[in-house]
Enzyme design. Structure first.
Site, PDB file in Angstrom:
ATOM      1  N   HIS A   1       0.756  -1.318   0.093  1.00 14.34           N
ATOM      2  CA  HIS A   1      -0.034  -0.095   0.093  1.00 14.34           C
ATOM      3  C   HIS A   1       0.728   1.153  -0.073  1.00 14.34           C
ATOM      4  O   HIS A   1       0.350   2.354  -0.239  1.00 14.34           O
ATOM      5  CB  HIS A   1      -0.982  -0.015   1.233  1.00 14.34           C
TER       6      HIS A   1
ATOM      7  N   ASP B   1       0.206  -7.418   1.587  1.00 16.27           N
ATOM      8  CA  ASP B   1       0.661  -5.937   1.642  1.00 16.27           C
ATOM      9  C   ASP B   1       1.954  -6.050   1.594  1.00 16.27           C
ATOM     10  O   ASP B   1       2.623  -5.217   2.473  1.00 16.27           O
ATOM     11  CB  ASP B   1       0.071  -5.635   2.866  1.00 16.27           C
TER      12      ASP B   1
ATOM     13  N   SER C   1       4.787   2.627   7.950  1.00 13.15           N
ATOM     14  CA  SER C   1       4.401   1.424   7.128  1.00 13.15           C
ATOM     15  C   SER C   1       5.598   0.994   6.132  1.00 13.15           C
ATOM     16  O   SER C   1       6.077   1.619   5.554  1.00 13.15           O
ATOM     17  CB  SER C   1       3.035   1.971   5.990  1.00 13.15           C
TER      18      SER C   1
END
Length: 560
Positions: free
Chosen positions: A150, A184, A258
């Site tokens: 992402h 992810d 992230s």
């Protein structure tokens, strides 16, 4: 004379001058004040915070006299709050005793910058506004950078990724080598030798024990936070809706963390992907291995069926299960499943690859833990086989079932390449679900109706899934194109999963389609990736343009 402490009062409550560690929500109760016996006992809620003293204005005559009751005289901490504070003290003591990270670890962490342009879901020939994203990544073996899917968002010609080393102002161009939205994760390649100079790849470790201290690294200027491992379990990943193994931690996750590594003892034990959650190393290793072995876009297996637990003794007796048997009940097997026509509804799955499944849908895991049985299947690759033991009508059977890929809850075209589409009669047909990009079978739906007299009254078909064209079951988008292009009947009939029917006069629909394309400035009725046999010939051969299939014509002209 009553001493009134100097406090900063906010509303009915003030701030308590106590250590921040003891800050917690609790219930306190006023007691009889030493100055007056007329005050009643009242229970209310408050928050101990970092500054001032907690006081409460009395609701009786003392309040009217402006008397404030000091915390020491009016409140009692309950036992639960004391225990919670003791746990926090133990936690911080454990964290403070942990070793600092090696500087070499920090040198292997990079900042990731991504700019991507997505295609419209309903009008796949159009691009939307550019989106920017920032995250963290880190070096792994083979001169690769690992980060979140992402963070880079997409793997197509409209995605541009840069990376920047810790302590450097130089950005280096990166290319997305592999991306898996199921877990992810994404792998980046950087060709620059200057970028890799002095950078050491981080080593992947194992799943950390519960209550072990881990460090989260990433964010702007490399922020490091520490916390404890709380649990290890399968969990639905919000980004893809895939049910995979995950670790929960209580370390603070900052902005742009992230894709950053979670470190224990200078080894990576996970990758941050959501607030408080980490992708564990078994998932990471499975993903990296899949990159090396195959270019498939899906690397996690699935039985693709619906099931329920069997914790109730009555339902177990109904399906003739003996006392020592445990398992799950199959409710439905999807047609895309490798178990379709092999397993049956109401079969009891007793074990997978020799591992017994509990009536609670769980299987044994590390250190006496139990996790969802789907872990056994998801850690296999699509195409691999699983030995499934079932109970059917009181008899046991074993089947080797080829696994299909996990199918996340989004359309593949949004993330990977230029979207596939086909337009006819003003209806835009697109793939419905994510499978292999070259899969022979995938579902097709109507994503948009471009209004025209030819399709008036068919507004309710938006989003409908196509099942048949002129009585022939549709395999995929390319097959649908072929069936429509080769139609030899006066009327074209499409049937949908919701039992609705679309009927168009074929010749009228062909003419209307060309007008619709010109009206909306669409260059082609079909995306470039769908190669029909009729489009492989030279359209200008022998100058027989009038003999061309009608849908080739828009490919020759640019209406923009």
């Amino acid at each position: 004379m009553f001493f009134r402490p100097c406090v900063h009062t906010v509303g009915r409550y003030s701030r308590a001058r106590v250590p921040g560690l003891l800050s917690s929500l609790f219930f306190y109760r006023s007691c009889n004040n030493v100055l007056t016996n007329s005050l009643p006992t009242v229970t209310t809620a408050g928050r101990v915070s970092r500054y001032g003293y907690i006081c409460r204005r009395s609701s009786t005559s003392a309040a009217e006299r402006g008397v404030f009751l000091p915390f020491a005289l009016t409140c009692r901490r309950n036992i639960h709050s004391i225990h919670e504070d003791e746990k926090k003290l133990e936690r911080w003591k454990k964290i403070e005793e942990s070793h600092p990270l090696d500087e070499l670890v920090l040198d292997s962490v990079v900042k990731v910058f991504s700019n991507s342009t997505e295609y419209s879901k309903s009008k796949p020939w159009k691009t939307l506004d550019q989106k920017s994203s920032r995250g963290t990544g880190f070096a792994i073996a083979g001169r690769k950078i690992l980060t979140n899917a992402h963070v880079v968002m997409a793997m197509n010609d409209h995605t541009f990724v840069d990376v920047k080393r810790h302590g450097s102002q130089i950005k280096y161009k990166a290319k997305v080598q592999k991306i898996s939205h199921e877990c992810d994760l994404a792998i980046l390649e950087i060709d620059s030798d200057e970028f890799w100079k002095g950078m050491n790849p981080l080593e992947l470790g194992d799943i950390p024990p519960l209550q072990e201290v881990v460090s989260v690294v990433g964010g702007e200027n490399i922020c490091i936070t520490k916390g404890l491992v709380l649990r290890v379990e399968t969990r639905i990943y919000d980004y893809s809706d895939s049910d995979l193994l995950s670790i929960q931690i209580d370390a603070t996750i900052n902005d742009e963390n992230s894709g950053g590594p979670v470190i224990m003892g200078n080894k990576v034990v996970g990758v941050v992907y959501e607030i408080g959650f980490v992708i564990p190393t078994p998932i990471i290793k499975h993903f990296i291995t899949s990159v090396q072995e195959s270019r498939q876009y899906s690397c996690f297996g699935s039985l693709d069926l619906s099931y329920q637990s069997l914790e109730n003794v009555q339902i177990r007796n109904h399906f003739k299960m003996s006392h020592e048997m445990t398992g799950i009940l199959i409710n439905k097997i999807n047609s895309s499943s490798g178990a379709y026509k092999i397993l049956r509804k109401d079969d009891i799955i007793l074990a997978i690859d020799g591992v017994p499944i509990g009536n609670d849908e769980k299987v044994p895991f590390q250190n006496k833990r139990r996790i969802d049985f789907s872990y056994l299947v998801s850690m296999k690759k699509p195409g691999e086989k699983a030995l499934v033991k079932v109970l059917r009508n009181g008899k046991e059977y074993e089947y080797n079932i080829s696994l299909k890929p996990v199918k996340p809850n989004f359309t593949v075209q949004q993330f990977y390449n230029v979207p596939s589409y086909y337009i006819f009669g003003g209806f835009v047909f697109v793939p419905l679900t994510k499978t292999y990009l070259d899969s022979e079978h995938h579902q097709v739906k109507i994503s948009e109706r471009l209004a025209d007299d030819i399709n008036e009254g068919y507004q309710s078909l938006y989003g409908a899934q196509v099942e048949k064209v002129n009585g022939v079951e549709v395999k995929n988008l390319k097959h649908l194109c072929e069936l429509i292009e080769e139609c030899s009947t006066e009327d074209l009939r499409l049937e949908f999963k919701n039992h609705k029917v679309l009927v168009l006069n074929y010749e009228s629909a062909k003419k209307a389609t060309l007008q619709i394309l010109e009206r909306h400035k669409i260059k082609s009725v079909i995306s470039k990736d769908i190669c029909l046999p009729m489009l492989l010939d030279d359209p200008f051969k022998d100058n027989k343009i009038n003999l061309l299939p009608w849908s080739v014509l828009p490919l020759m002209f640019d209406f923009s």
